[in-house]
Structures are given as structure tokens and as C-alpha cells.
Design an enzyme around this catalytic site. Structure first.
Site, PDB file in Angstrom:
ATOM      1  N   GLY A   8       0.823  -1.211   0.000  1.00 37.89           N
ATOM      2  CA  GLY A   8       0.000   0.000   0.000  1.00 37.89           C
ATOM      3  C   GLY A   8       0.851   1.253   0.000  1.00 37.89           C
ATOM      4  CG  ASP A   9       3.252   2.284   3.339  1.00 34.68           C
ATOM      5  OD1 ASP A   9       2.943   3.385   3.797  1.00 34.68           O
ATOM      6  OD2 ASP A   9       3.101   1.223   3.958  1.00 34.68           O
TER       7      ASP A   9
END
Length: 400
Positions: A172-173
Site C-alpha cells: 500500500g505504501d
């Protein structure tokens, strides 16, 4: 090695603020392609990525040399008015600012975009957060795992009879960093026409949502909610991990009609390609479990290396599941220079992934690993016009 002056982004100056993965990975990409990335860190503790990781060889994180690479580190206490004033001076001469604080932090510090762009109208400000800069969730703490869950990725990851799983990386990052980078490149292009910068608002949950294919549309049209399906995609067959002799496994993707027909020939089962249960893409999807059992019974009789050679010869997409040792030994990795070595002052020669994608004229490169905390403070502040005595005074007061 390609000199810094030849990097695709070598005419850009970037100020990176914030910590952990999303903001720093965006800065890493910019630095990989030649941008002068000045990372502002707390002078006492630095970015937590300097201490993160499962193991700490020689007391140092093996994560930091990668995510901190190609950057200059400046220790600067942004909690002090003088530290913020110096940061604002640095930003006034920059093309790009990356920040991933909780929304409202920059405004609290008097460093909102209106104030910064008043001094530097060409400034592009990439703002990375869990939920975006607006909306009822904006002020919530938002780490990557929350964005992955809210964006829909966690629900469809894992085995169907178990709770949602996660990928073995902070996907996600990383997705948010890449979306921020895409936004920066778009804003740079727009600036060539308008002469002005703008704000990129990159939210974790939206960056995950962006790669969720037709998940929302399929539900909207049919009411179907995509669920966890383990190592397969429902309706896409054959496309799975199959057992070989010993404990090894092979990936085979044979879902196209022509490829499936070739796979059937290799298996000695040409009849399968004409079987009504498997004759078309839709039929194979309907009978996916049965087909996978047939293929698994065949692959189980083969050694992995022999089966890979056979499938490659017949033009059937296949491969092994790579681990780090496999990457270091693989001839395709070696031919492409996908893994590079660089010098580290403590570790010596270390290996890491190269800069991607590949540009024919202005390629990226790893010029140096993540620097020591504050390694470039004197250099960068000197370029800003601060005297040696002034920098020494700031250091004595703990501001740098």
C-alpha cells in the site's frame, strides 16, 4: 556509471519531509533518476527506517541503504521556529516538496501550500496520507495496512477459508509512492505550460483502489463481491501454482485457448482441449478446480528444472517462485543488471535492486546508499548561504 548530470531528472531539486515508506520511496524514485533529493530528518533520531527490519547487521538496518539511497541527509528540527524557517528557505529554492505527515501538520507549522507557493510559485507539493487531505477521515492516522484494507486489497488476499492475509511487503505504501511520483511527473509537464506548480494529494486507500481492476464495477452491475481465492483468480484457468517432485512448485499460465491446446499436447492429453468442460475460456473457468487437479497430477511426476525446460521449449508461460537467492543466481537478472552492488561505509559492498524502469538515454542508477544521519547538513546549509559559524551555533542548540 552514468554521471548525475545525465539523469533524466538531474535538473530538479527535491525536499523530502516525512518518514517511513510512502514518502521516502517516492523520494527514492526521484533520486534514482538524478534529482537532487535533500531529506530533512530529526537531527536526534532520524527516519525510523534507519532502525527498521527483521535483522540489524552491525546494528544498522538493511532497509535504510535502499530507501535512503541517492539522497542527501540534513538534520533539522522542524518542531522549532528556526528549523522551520530554514526548511522554508530550502523549499523556496526547490522544484518539489514531498511530505507525508498527518494532514494539518504543515498548516500548523505555517508551511501550507499557499504560504510556500507565495515564495515559490513553481513549487510542486506532493502530499501523501492515509485518507487524503479532505473528507471526514482526513485527520485519522493511516498506515499502509489500513489503506490496503479500505482500498479492497486485504479482503481478496489469502486463502478462502482463512482471514484476510497481507502481501509480504508494504504494498500500500509503495503504490501510494508510485502514484505520488506519477502525479509529480504530470505536474512537471503542466508546469511547462503554466509556469506554476500545484498540489498532489495521494491517499493510501485511493492508490490501492486504483489497482483493484473491475472489483467495484462488477459488484455494481452484478452484485458479485470478489472474495479470497488463494493462488488462483476465479474463472482464469489454468493459471496456478502446481506441485513438482520434492517440495518444489511451478507456476503455469495456460488460460489462452492456443496456449492451453499446447499444454494439453505436452501433457499427452490432447483430448482435454476438445472436452466440452475445457474447450473454451469460460468452460475452463467453470471447471477450474477439476482442471487444476488434472494438471497437478501431471506436474507432480516431474522435476522442476526438467519441466521448466519442456514448457519453455513449447512456448507455455511458466516459472519458478523466486526468492532472494534465486534472484542473485538467475541469468536474466544478471543479463539485465537488475541487481547492483554499491559501496557502504559500514557493510562494505552491498547488493540491492537497480533503478527501474529503464530509460535508453537517461537511465536511473544507484549512486550511493542511504547516507548517515545529517551527513550532508553542512553542505546543504552552506549552499543555502549559512556560514560555518551559524551552522555550528544551530548544531550547539540542537536545531541541526
Amino acid at each position: 556509471m552514468t554521471p548525475l548530470s545525465e539523469g533524466a531528472l538531474s535538473d530538479l531539486k527535491v525536499i523530502e519531509m516525512g518518514t517511513l515508506i510512502a514518502g521516502p520511496f517516492c523520494g527514492q524514485i526521484l533520486g534514482d533518476f538524478g534529482a537532487d533529493v535533500v531529506k530533512i530528518e530529526d537531527p536526534k533520531t532520524g527516519d525510523p527506517m534507519r532502525q527498521w527490519g527483521r535483522s540489524l547487521p552491525k546494528g544498522l538496518s538493511p532497509w535504510w541503504p535502499v530507501i535512503g539511497r541517492n539522497k542527501r541527509s540534513v538534520g533539522l528540527d522542524l518542531r522549532t521556529p528556526e528549523g522551520r524557517a530554514i526548511a522554508a528557505d530550502l523549499i523556496a529554492g526547490a522544484d518539489i516538496l514531498i511530505e507525508n505527515f498527518r494532514p494539518g501538520t504543515m498548516e500548523k507549522w505555517g508551511m501550507d501550500y499557499a504560504a510556500l507557493s507565495a515564495r515559490n510559485p513553481r513549487l510542486i507539493m506532493a502530499r501523501i496520507s492515509g485518507f487524503g487531505q479532505t473528507g471526514p477521515y482526513a485527520q485519522r492516522a493511516g498506515y499502509g495496512l489500513i489503506g490496503e484494507a479500505m482500498g479492497g486489497l486485504r479482503h481478496v488476499t489469502g486463502e478462502p477459508d482463512r482471514p484476510p492475509a497481507r502481501a509480504g511487503i508494504s504494498i500500500g505504501d509503495s503504490l501510494t509512492a508510485m502514484h505520488a511520483f506519477m502525479g509529480i511527473t504530470m505536474a512537471l509537464h503542466a508546469r511547462t505550460r503554466t509556469g506554476r506548480g500545484q498540489v498532489i494529494d495521494a491517499a493510501l486507500f485511493e492508490s490501492v483502489l486504483a489497482v483493484m481492476e473491475n472489483l467495484v464495477t462488477e459488484y455494481d452491475l452484478t452484485g458479485y463481491v470478489r472474495e479470497r481465492s488463494g493462488s488462483i483468480l476465479p474463472g482464469i484457468a489454468p493459471s496456478n501454482v502446481y506441485p513438482c517432485q520434492g517440495d518444489e512448485v511451478i507456476l503455469i499460465g495456460g488460460n489462452g485457448d492456443n496456449v492451453f491446446a499446447r499444454l494439453c499436447e505436452v501433457m499427452g492429453r490432447p483430448d482435454l482441449a476438445a472436452d466440452p468442460k475445457f474447450v473454451s475460456h469460460a468452460a475452463r473457468g467453470t471447471n477450474q478446480a477439476e482442471l487444476d487437479q488434472i494438471i497437478a497430477a501431471w506436474t507432480r511426476t516431474w522435476k522442476l528444472a526438467d519441466l521448466l525446460a519442456l514448457l519453455e521449449e513449447k512456448g507455455i508461460p511458466s516459472g519458478r517462485v523466486f526468492r532472494a537467492p534465486d534472484m542473485l543466481e538467475d541469468p536474466q537478472y544478471q543479463a539485465r543488471g537488475a541487481i547492483v552492488e554499491t559501496d557502504h561505509p559500514v557493510f562494505g559492498r552491498i547488493k540491492m535492486q537497480n533503478a527501474f524502469p529503464r530509460l535508453s538515454e537517461t537511465p536511473g542508477q544507484v549512486r550511493w546508499p542511504g547516507p548517515a544521519l545529517g551527513e550532508h547538513t553542512d553542505q546543504v546549509l552552506g549552499e543555502l548561504g549559512l556560514s560555518v559559524d551559524k551552522i555550528a551555533d544551530l548544531r550547539a542548540r540542537g536545531i541541526v
